[in-house]
Design a protein around this motif. Structure first.
Motif, mmCIF file in Angstrom:
data_model
loop_
_atom_site.group_PDB
_atom_site.id
_atom_site.type_symbol
_atom_site.label_atom_id
_atom_site.label_comp_id
_atom_site.label_asym_id
_atom_site.label_seq_id
_atom_site.Cartn_x
_atom_site.Cartn_y
_atom_site.Cartn_z
ATOM 1 N N GLN A 68 0.871 -1.113 0.093
ATOM 2 C CA GLN A 68 -0.058 0.009 0.050
ATOM 3 C C GLN A 68 0.963 1.198 -0.051
ATOM 4 O O GLN A 68 1.747 1.193 1.024
ATOM 5 C CB GLN A 68 -0.940 -0.005 1.101
ATOM 6 N N GLY A 69 0.868 2.052 -1.004
ATOM 7 C CA GLY A 69 1.571 3.175 -0.966
ATOM 8 C C GLY A 69 1.192 4.328 -1.961
ATOM 9 O O GLY A 69 0.074 4.157 -2.927
ATOM 10 N N GLY A 70 1.782 5.552 -1.830
ATOM 11 C CA GLY A 70 1.363 6.723 -2.416
ATOM 12 C C GLY A 70 1.909 7.852 -1.546
ATOM 13 O O GLY A 70 2.511 8.058 -0.886
ATOM 14 N N ASP A 71 1.225 8.995 -2.130
ATOM 15 C CA ASP A 71 1.332 10.280 -1.905
ATOM 16 C C ASP A 71 1.073 10.420 -0.350
ATOM 17 O O ASP A 71 0.030 9.964 0.165
ATOM 18 C CB ASP A 71 0.879 11.429 -2.342
ATOM 19 N N CYS A 72 1.761 11.187 0.514
ATOM 20 C CA CYS A 72 1.261 11.670 1.784
ATOM 21 C C CYS A 72 -0.206 12.432 1.634
ATOM 22 O O CYS A 72 -1.104 11.939 2.346
ATOM 23 C CB CYS A 72 2.365 12.497 2.643
ATOM 24 N N ALA A 73 -0.114 13.395 0.916
ATOM 25 C CA ALA A 73 -1.271 14.244 0.581
ATOM 26 C C ALA A 73 -1.432 14.591 -0.751
ATOM 27 O O ALA A 73 -0.646 15.230 -1.429
ATOM 28 C CB ALA A 73 -1.579 15.573 1.445
ATOM 29 N N GLU A 74 -2.387 14.066 -1.592
ATOM 30 C CA GLU A 74 -2.734 14.337 -2.899
ATOM 31 C C GLU A 74 -3.113 15.715 -3.153
ATOM 32 O O GLU A 74 -3.521 16.319 -2.162
ATOM 33 C CB GLU A 74 -3.616 13.583 -3.491
ATOM 34 N N THR A 75 -2.767 16.352 -4.210
ATOM 35 C CA THR A 75 -2.817 17.808 -4.653
ATOM 36 C C THR A 75 -3.781 17.880 -5.876
ATOM 37 O O THR A 75 -3.437 17.013 -6.716
ATOM 38 C CB THR A 75 -2.034 18.708 -4.597
ATOM 39 N N PHE A 76 -4.679 18.917 -5.911
ATOM 40 C CA PHE A 76 -5.428 18.989 -7.078
ATOM 41 C C PHE A 76 -4.461 19.295 -8.408
ATOM 42 O O PHE A 76 -4.726 18.849 -9.326
ATOM 43 C CB PHE A 76 -6.449 20.153 -7.008
#
Length: 463
Positions: A68-76
């Protein structure tokens, strides 16, 4: 409009104990946004959530591993094809390394298409004597340090929906349109780990897989699993208005599902057993994650599991532990022992990121690659000693060459942080650090599998 969940409306939720929620100046405007969201199509489908829950049940039984992984916080601003593709590429490359070493199925789950809100330790931020609301992710307010940007705006929830829909649309196209084809391993490498110090190891794995695929194809084996990938979306179910508005009744089972993502989790700060987040998520039928920090106890873990999953449905509960490298060996074993002794089967996943954050001497929030590795070793050691299954890892990462975490193959130092520090919130592993970590995790997964004598299942290609 009838309740999304029979017997539970949004006002009921807001009357319960709740934390980390936006404060909107105009409640009527927020209610209108919720009404608009409720009229929109689901982002994911109940059947997909059920498929993921079945795969997580295999993880809990020790027959699969979760990445499971990806950005800490996605942005627009990050909703771009190149950005999404690079994140998928690093996750697919990591999963190939893990699958090859462990000979086990890897369940691939992204922190993607919904991770737009973040809990914060402080409600405000002060710069040069000016105090404004803290940035809580693009779902709540803007990153710029101005009164206008930092105002909590409910209309941003509609942007979350649109950004998530666009992201999921592209992810599905990549996963089924040839991008994820195993026969493209060397093509990934050409644009992914070129110039990386882990290139040689990755190329060796790719060569071995390519030879195996060539043999299978020469024997007449044709299977869709070679060219397509099951990939699932997850995020923290932090914002009550959004998650409630995205809950739908499945036409087949007549059961409610949170259709904002396949898997949603409850954070360390919001897992009060009788709080609003738990009350909402215990009503939906998605697979659920629960973050457990170093102050957690086995009794607390079982209490929240019993609230969320009284029927003990296989694959329903994943405990995501985030102890910190200096505490994992002391705190984690007691929790595992108590949960396992209860007879409850959960998927155990390690988040080695959130317990290892510190501020560098030059003012950057960062993490040490060595601390991340140390917590992972502590996680595997605890499970190996107790005979439980270390079921997965939960990593904050990016597919870009950022400089946000120190250490790793290139031995990034604190002075390197200012070179490409791009995160909107917490520091992420870059693509080279992520792939390097995958090799370390793969070795530990294989060791755990051999200790437990987990058989390797050979697929029946004629089935």
């Amino acid at each position: 409009m009838p309740d999304v969940i029979p017997g539970l409306d949004l006002d009921d939720l807001h009357r319960l104990p709740k934390v980390q929620q936006p404060t909107y100046d105009d409640p009527a405007e927020a209610a209108e946004v919720v009404a608009q969201l409720r009229a929109l199509p689901p982002l994911v489908f109940a059947g997909e959530c059920d498929d993921l829950r079945a795969k997580i049940a295999k993880v809990a039984e020790g027959q699969a591993f979760m990445l499971q992984g990806g950005d800490c916080a996605e942005t627009f601003d990050g909703v771009r094809a190149d950005n999404i593709r690079s994140k998928l590429r690093v996750l697919l490359s990591m999963s190939v390394v893990l699958t090859h070493a462990s000979q086990l199925p890897v369940v691939k789950v992204g922190r993607i298409a919904g991770q737009y809100a973040k809990p914060r330790s402080k409600d405000t931020e002060t710069r040069d004597g000016v105090t404004l609301p803290a940035y809580r992710g693009d779902a709540v307010n803007g990153f710029d340090f101005t009164p206008q940007a930092r105002c909590h705006d409910p209309k941003r929830l509609l942007q979350v929906y649109n950004a998530s829909a666009a992201t999921l649309n592209l992810v599905r196209a990549f996963m089924t349109g040839g991008f994820a084809d195993l026969r493209q391993l060397h093509a990934w490498n050409a644009s992914f780990v070129r110039d990386s110090r882990v290139e040689k190891r990755y190329e060796q794995v790719a060569d071995e897989i390519q030879r195996a695929l060539g043999f299978m194809l020469a024997c007449g084996v044709q299977d869709d699993t070679l060219s397509t990938v099951d990939f699932y979306a997850s995020h923290e179910a932090l914002l009550l208005d959004y998650e409630y508005a995205m809950t739908r009744i499945d036409s087949r089972s007549q059961m409610p599902y949170d259709t904002s993502g396949h898997m949603v989790w409850i954070g360390e700060r919001t897992r009060q057993p009788y709080g609003a987040q738990v009350e909402l998520l215990r009503r939906v039928h998605n697979p659920l994650g629960v973050k457990l920090g170093p102050d957690s106890t086995g009794t607390e873990a079982l209490e929240i599991a019993d609230r969320l999953d009284p029927e003990r449905i296989p694959g329903r509960i994943t405990f995501i532990t985030r102890m910190g490298s200096d505490k994992v060996r002391d705190r984690l074993p007691r929790i595992i022992e108590e949960v396992e002794a209860s007879g409850r089967k959960v998927a155990w996943v390690c988040d080695p990121m959130h317990g290892n954050t510190f501020e560098s001497a030059n003012g950057f929030k960062t993490r040490s690659y060595d601390a991340v590795v140390n917590e992972l070793h502590g996680f595997f050691d605890a499970h190996d000693e107790l005979g439980s299954w270390p079921g997965g890892v939960h990593i904050e990462l990016t597919g870009d060459d950022v400089t946000e975490c120190i250490g790793g193959a290139f031995q990034l130092s604190e002075t390197d942080l200012e070179s490409r520090y791009e995160t909107a919130c917490d520091p992420r592993l870059n693509r080279n650090q992520s792939l390097e970590l995958a090799f370390m995790v793969a070795e530990r997964v294989n060791k755990s599998r051999l200790l437990r004598h987990v058989p390797v299942e050979v697929p029946d290609w004629n089935d």
